[in-house]
Design a protein around this motif. Structure first.
Motif, PDB file in Angstrom:
ATOM      1  N   UNK B 193       0.857  -1.196   0.000  1.00  0.00           N
ATOM      2  CA  UNK B 193       0.000   0.000   0.000  1.00  0.00           C
ATOM      3  C   UNK B 193       0.888   1.239   0.000  1.00  0.00           C
ATOM      4  N   UNK B 194       0.530   2.214  -0.796  1.00  0.00           N
ATOM      5  CA  UNK B 194       1.367   3.399  -0.930  1.00  0.00           C
ATOM      6  C   UNK B 194       0.662   4.649  -0.416  1.00  0.00           C
ATOM      7  N   UNK B 195       1.481   5.568   0.061  1.00  0.00           N
ATOM      8  CA  UNK B 195       0.998   6.893   0.452  1.00  0.00           C
ATOM      9  C   UNK B 195       1.832   7.912  -0.311  1.00  0.00           C
ATOM     10  N   UNK B 196       1.213   9.018  -0.667  1.00  0.00           N
ATOM     11  CA  UNK B 196       2.012  10.106  -1.233  1.00  0.00           C
ATOM     12  C   UNK B 196       1.818  11.343  -0.380  1.00  0.00           C
ATOM     13  N   UNK B 197       2.912  12.018  -0.140  1.00  0.00           N
ATOM     14  CA  UNK B 197       2.878  13.236   0.644  1.00  0.00           C
ATOM     15  C   UNK B 197       3.279  14.395  -0.259  1.00  0.00           C
ATOM     16  N   UNK B 198       2.450  15.405  -0.269  1.00  0.00           N
ATOM     17  CA  UNK B 198       2.736  16.576  -1.097  1.00  0.00           C
ATOM     18  C   UNK B 198       3.093  17.754  -0.195  1.00  0.00           C
ATOM     19  N   UNK B 199       4.182  18.413  -0.513  1.00  0.00           N
ATOM     20  CA  UNK B 199       4.559  19.649   0.175  1.00  0.00           C
ATOM     21  C   UNK B 199       4.653  20.739  -0.883  1.00  0.00           C
ATOM     22  N   UNK B 200       4.002  21.852  -0.629  1.00  0.00           N
ATOM     23  CA  UNK B 200       4.057  22.940  -1.601  1.00  0.00           C
ATOM     24  C   UNK B 200       4.008  24.262  -0.853  1.00  0.00           C
ATOM     25  N   UNK B 201       4.567  25.276  -1.473  1.00  0.00           N
ATOM     26  CA  UNK B 201       4.569  26.583  -0.867  1.00  0.00           C
ATOM     27  C   UNK B 201       3.150  27.129  -0.854  1.00  0.00           C
ATOM     28  N   UNK B 202       2.776  27.743   0.246  1.00  0.00           N
ATOM     29  CA  UNK B 202       1.425  28.253   0.389  1.00  0.00           C
ATOM     30  C   UNK B 202       1.492  29.770   0.373  1.00  0.00           C
ATOM     31  N   UNK B 203       0.760  30.375  -0.568  1.00  0.00           N
ATOM     32  CA  UNK B 203       0.897  31.829  -0.757  1.00  0.00           C
ATOM     33  C   UNK B 203       0.406  32.642   0.446  1.00  0.00           C
ATOM     34  N   UNK B 204      -0.694  32.233   1.061  1.00  0.00           N
ATOM     35  CA  UNK B 204      -1.190  32.997   2.218  1.00  0.00           C
ATOM     36  C   UNK B 204      -0.742  32.288   3.478  1.00  0.00           C
ATOM     37  N   UNK B 205       0.306  32.806   4.051  1.00  0.00           N
ATOM     38  CA  UNK B 205       0.801  32.168   5.269  1.00  0.00           C
ATOM     39  C   UNK B 205      -0.299  32.097   6.314  1.00  0.00           C
ATOM     40  N   UNK B 206      -0.246  31.101   7.089  1.00  0.00           N
ATOM     41  CA  UNK B 206      -1.267  30.962   8.118  1.00  0.00           C
ATOM     42  C   UNK B 206      -1.226  29.554   8.638  1.00  0.00           C
ATOM     43  N   UNK B 207      -2.266  29.181   9.266  1.00  0.00           N
ATOM     44  CA  UNK B 207      -2.298  27.855   9.844  1.00  0.00           C
ATOM     45  C   UNK B 207      -3.725  27.335   9.782  1.00  0.00           C
ATOM     46  N   UNK B 208      -3.868  26.096   9.489  1.00  0.00           N
ATOM     47  CA  UNK B 208      -5.188  25.481   9.558  1.00  0.00           C
ATOM     48  C   UNK B 208      -5.056  24.224  10.379  1.00  0.00           C
ATOM     49  N   UNK B 209      -6.159  23.746  10.882  1.00  0.00           N
ATOM     50  CA  UNK B 209      -6.145  22.446  11.532  1.00  0.00           C
ATOM     51  C   UNK B 209      -6.088  21.366  10.469  1.00  0.00           C
ATOM     52  N   UNK B 210      -6.044  20.122  10.912  1.00  0.00           N
ATOM     53  CA  UNK B 210      -6.131  19.017   9.969  1.00  0.00           C
ATOM     54  C   UNK B 210      -7.477  19.055   9.254  1.00  0.00           C
ATOM     55  N   UNK B 229       2.132  24.193   2.634  1.00  0.00           N
ATOM     56  CA  UNK B 229       0.945  23.352   2.773  1.00  0.00           C
ATOM     57  C   UNK B 229       1.380  21.899   2.654  1.00  0.00           C
ATOM     58  N   UNK B 230       0.706  21.036   3.380  1.00  0.00           N
ATOM     59  CA  UNK B 230       1.057  19.611   3.376  1.00  0.00           C
ATOM     60  C   UNK B 230      -0.191  18.777   3.117  1.00  0.00           C
ATOM     61  N   UNK B 231      -0.008  17.656   2.471  1.00  0.00           N
ATOM     62  CA  UNK B 231      -1.121  16.729   2.308  1.00  0.00           C
ATOM     63  C   UNK B 231      -0.568  15.320   2.216  1.00  0.00           C
ATOM     64  N   UNK B 232      -1.295  14.383   2.797  1.00  0.00           N
ATOM     65  CA  UNK B 232      -0.907  12.984   2.711  1.00  0.00           C
ATOM     66  C   UNK B 232      -2.121  12.210   2.201  1.00  0.00           C
ATOM     67  N   UNK B 233      -1.920  11.457   1.138  1.00  0.00           N
ATOM     68  CA  UNK B 233      -3.029  10.750   0.486  1.00  0.00           C
ATOM     69  C   UNK B 233      -2.731   9.272   0.362  1.00  0.00           C
ATOM     70  N   UNK B 234      -3.770   8.477   0.437  1.00  0.00           N
ATOM     71  CA  UNK B 234      -3.610   7.050   0.201  1.00  0.00           C
ATOM     72  C   UNK B 234      -4.935   6.330   0.301  1.00  0.00           C
ATOM     73  N   UNK B 235      -4.952   5.138  -0.271  1.00  0.00           N
ATOM     74  CA  UNK B 235      -6.165   4.322  -0.188  1.00  0.00           C
ATOM     75  C   UNK B 235      -6.063   3.439   1.044  1.00  0.00           C
ATOM     76  N   UNK B 236      -5.883   4.086   2.204  1.00  0.00           N
ATOM     77  CA  UNK B 236      -5.824   3.346   3.467  1.00  0.00           C
ATOM     78  C   UNK B 236      -6.889   3.930   4.391  1.00  0.00           C
TER      79      UNK B 236
END
Lengths: 163, 254
Positions: B193-210, B229-236
């Protein structure tokens, strides 16, 4: 105005057809289609606003030729000796013979033949898409037809003759 | 063969079988064919070749293939299109809002934070199914990988250690995120099973919850933390993915 992505999506069946007509097998056809669509979307800025299908077909032709030139098909040539899943389309002995003969064509000749016969482009359009003189298009077309005819004739054990 | 063409060039013979001959040359070509059975046989053979080629690649079969791929759990193409069209829409200068037409019936307005979830899910779907080339740089070059991707993003990138959650780093690749670079890391567990994690620059600095998104069988946790900004995706399962997201947040945050 229809958005660029929507128009690409509408073209996918015809793009899939062109990919199938170029590729050696189903997996390669799918890769070629996907690479071409990705490239087209990434290069949307470079599209001059006319004949989108021709533009994406030209992108696909270039990717196909580059892959061939880089020798990335080496593994597939090996694989083609074994049973591979044929590109999407009807089954049948004659089609298999035809696909095998197409796989033996020179890639540049194959691309011209498919752009004319399957995609229905004019010779001048093909010349513009490939950025080659019209005479080159005609000679590739001629060679493709003769080569294919010889190849298919050689594969038939019985030659039918009318009395 | 040229000497047998009876005033008709070979180019014209090709144009004749391809239906591309100018109308004012039809009579001349047909007269030449009538006068020369060998020439007529060549034209007939080429025409038969054309018919065989066209019927070998019928458009309806291609449409059928599209429909059948669209029904599978992981349709490669529409999601590739989706991934690329995220980039494409930005490249076209569409600052906000792009529906995916017939691919998805999402509302046109997509909040900045939701963009990364969408992009991450698309990356997962496109790359996790790749057998030949899931990543550009493999995990055995981890230092090089994180340095390279970090440089592209303009910041320090760390590859979280997810062994406690059962995932090993496979490698990573540079991806597009809007008109900017994004870094994708791929992890895999023992079952494959695989997961992919994406990290990208976020133009409006700030913070969000999960935040959590489930689309099809792909789950995604995503959040914004400072400039990234961060995201982790997978079919788990959601619960398992949440422990992974917690671990990433704990290792990267602060």
């Amino acid at each position: 105005m229809t958005r660029f992505e929507d128009r690409i999506v509408e073209l996918i069946p015809t793009l899939r057809r062109y990919a199938a007509s170029l590729a050696r097998n189903r997996a390669d056809a799918e890769d070629l289609l996907q690479d071409s669509v990705e490239t087209a979307l990434a290069q949307a800025r470079n599209w001059r606003g006319d004949n989108l299908r021709g533009w994406v077909s030209a992108i696909m032709t270039n990717l196909y030729r580059n892959q061939w030139r880089r020798g990335a098909r080496g593994a597939d040539v090996m694989r083609s000796q074994a049973i591979v899943e044929q590109p999407v389309g009807p089954d049948g002995f004659e089609r298999q013979q035809l696909l095998a003969a197409l796989n033996r064509l020179d890639p540049d000749q194959r691309a011209v033949l498919m752009l004319v016969v399957v995609e229905g482009h004019s010779y001048a359009e093909v010349a513009a898409m490939l950025d080659v003189p019209l005479g080159t298009v005609m000679s590739r077309l001629s060679r493709a037809r003769r080569r294919l005819a010889e190849d298919l004739a050689g594969g038939n054990v019985i030659e039918m003759r009318r009395p | 063969m040229d000497d047998r063409l009876n005033g008709v060039s070979e180019d014209e013979l090709h144009a004749y079988v391809d239906g591309l001959l100018p109308a004012d040359r039809h009579a001349a070509v047909e007269a030449a064919l009538a006068a020369d059975p060998d020439l007529a046989a060549v034209a007939a053979a080429w025409r038969a070749q054309n018919d065989a080629i066209r019927s070998a690649f019928p458009l309806e079969a291609m449409r059928e293939e599209d429909r059948s791929l669209a029904q599978k759990a992981r349709p490669r193409l529409p999601y590739a299109l989706l991934a690329a069209s995220v980039a494409g829409a930005f490249a076209l200068g569409a600052a906000t809002g792009f529906g995916f037409g017939r691919i998805e019936s999402e509302p046109a307005q997509i909040a900045a934070v939701d963009r990364i979830a969408k992009a991450s899910r698309a990356n997962y779907v496109v790359y996790s199914g790749e057998v030949r080339h899931p990543v550009e740089v493999k995990a055995d070059e981890k230092d090089h990988l994180v340095a390279w991707l970090g440089k592209k993003l303009g910041g320090e990138l760390r590859a979280p250690d997810l062994q406690a959650q059962g995932f090993q780093l496979v490698g990573g690749r540079l991806v597009t995120y809007g008109d900017a670079p994004g870094a994708m890391l791929m992890y895999q567990d023992e079952s494959g099973a695989r997961l992919t994690m994406l990290t990208a620059r976020n133009e409006n600095n700030g913070q969000t919850g999960f935040r959590f998104d489930r689309t099809g069988d792909v789950n995604t946790f995503y959040w914004i933390d400072g400039p990234f900004g961060f995201a982790i995706s997978g079919a788990v399962a959601r619960e398992r993915l949440e422990t992974v997201a917690d671990a990433i947040y704990a290792q990267i945050g602060g």
